[in-house]
Design a protein around this motif. Structure first.
Motif, mmCIF file in Angstrom:
data_model
loop_
_atom_site.group_PDB
_atom_site.id
_atom_site.type_symbol
_atom_site.label_atom_id
_atom_site.label_comp_id
_atom_site.label_asym_id
_atom_site.label_seq_id
_atom_site.Cartn_x
_atom_site.Cartn_y
_atom_site.Cartn_z
ATOM 1 N N VAL A 1 1.153 17.031 -2.365
ATOM 2 C CA VAL A 1 0.567 15.757 -2.780
ATOM 3 C C VAL A 1 1.320 15.204 -3.993
ATOM 4 N N ALA A 2 1.601 16.054 -4.973
ATOM 5 C CA ALA A 2 2.318 15.596 -6.163
ATOM 6 C C ALA A 2 3.718 15.091 -5.797
ATOM 7 N N ARG A 3 4.416 15.804 -4.905
ATOM 8 C CA ARG A 3 5.739 15.324 -4.463
ATOM 9 C C ARG A 3 5.625 13.980 -3.762
ATOM 10 N N GLY A 4 4.585 13.824 -2.936
ATOM 11 C CA GLY A 4 4.369 12.557 -2.247
ATOM 12 C C GLY A 4 4.077 11.422 -3.214
ATOM 13 N N LEU A 5 3.257 11.688 -4.228
ATOM 14 C CA LEU A 5 2.950 10.672 -5.229
ATOM 15 C C LEU A 5 4.181 10.307 -6.046
ATOM 16 N N MET B 1 0.842 -1.182 0.000
ATOM 17 C CA MET B 1 0.000 0.000 0.000
ATOM 18 C C MET B 1 0.886 1.244 0.000
ATOM 19 N N ARG B 2 0.529 2.192 -0.817
ATOM 20 C CA ARG B 2 1.270 3.455 -0.899
ATOM 21 C C ARG B 2 0.438 4.555 -0.258
ATOM 22 N N LEU B 3 1.083 5.301 0.599
ATOM 23 C CA LEU B 3 0.369 6.309 1.363
ATOM 24 C C LEU B 3 1.110 7.636 1.288
ATOM 25 N N VAL B 4 0.366 8.685 1.053
ATOM 26 C CA VAL B 4 0.890 10.043 1.163
ATOM 27 C C VAL B 4 0.139 10.659 2.337
ATOM 28 N N ASP B 5 0.836 10.887 3.425
ATOM 29 C CA ASP B 5 0.208 11.422 4.633
ATOM 30 C C ASP B 5 0.107 12.939 4.505
ATOM 31 N N VAL B 6 -0.980 13.376 3.905
ATOM 32 C CA VAL B 6 -1.177 14.805 3.638
ATOM 33 C C VAL B 6 -1.300 15.584 4.939
ATOM 34 N N VAL C 1 3.907 6.460 -7.435
ATOM 35 C CA VAL C 1 2.600 6.493 -8.099
ATOM 36 C C VAL C 1 2.692 7.332 -9.369
ATOM 37 N N LEU C 2 3.433 8.432 -9.295
ATOM 38 C CA LEU C 2 3.709 9.260 -10.469
ATOM 39 C C LEU C 2 5.159 9.090 -10.870
ATOM 40 N N ALA C 3 5.412 9.186 -12.162
ATOM 41 C CA ALA C 3 6.779 9.140 -12.688
ATOM 42 C C ALA C 3 7.293 10.567 -12.865
ATOM 43 N N GLU C 4 8.580 10.707 -12.926
ATOM 44 C CA GLU C 4 9.220 12.025 -13.050
ATOM 45 C C GLU C 4 8.661 12.820 -14.232
ATOM 46 N N HIS C 5 8.395 12.150 -15.351
ATOM 47 C CA HIS C 5 7.888 12.861 -16.534
ATOM 48 C C HIS C 5 6.426 13.296 -16.389
ATOM 49 N N GLU C 6 5.747 12.856 -15.338
ATOM 50 C CA GLU C 6 4.348 13.207 -15.135
ATOM 51 C C GLU C 6 4.146 14.432 -14.247
ATOM 52 N N VAL C 7 5.225 14.983 -13.738
ATOM 53 C CA VAL C 7 5.134 16.164 -12.892
ATOM 54 C C VAL C 7 6.064 17.243 -13.415
ATOM 55 N N ALA C 8 5.739 18.477 -13.093
ATOM 56 C CA ALA C 8 6.571 19.601 -13.519
ATOM 57 C C ALA C 8 6.471 20.715 -12.493
#
Length: 90
Positions: free
Chosen positions: A48-52, A1-6, A57-64
């Protein structure tokens, strides 16, 4: 399980900003500090994006631009809804 504790991330952010600095993250007309301003919403979205990204959950190319301040003109913030009179039909 992957969790981002916001909750933990935002508490750390507000503590880092301090009482006065964190005020800009919330709507000034609300006294409860639970309703984000556009700037606050942007800060939380970046957390949240940094946590993902960190959990894979997100790949480097999916965030900016995760470490940039998002300009206010990038936000589309809805106007408060007009007050509705009458009863809701069911």
């Amino acid at each position: 399980m992957r969790l981002v504790d916001v909750t933990a991330l935002t508490i750390a952010l507000w503590q880092e900003l301090g009482p006065e600095g964190s005020l800009l993250s919330f709507l000034p007309e609300r006294q409860d500090n639970t309703h984000f301003s556009p700037a606050g919403a942007g800060q939380v979205a970046q957390l949240v994006a940094r946590g993902l990204l960190a959990t894979g959950v997100l790949a480097e190319h999916e965030v900016a631009r995760l470490h940039e301040n998002v300009p206010m003109e990038c936000f589309a913030w809805p106007e408060p809804a007009a007050q509705v009179t009458g009863q809701i039909r069911r």
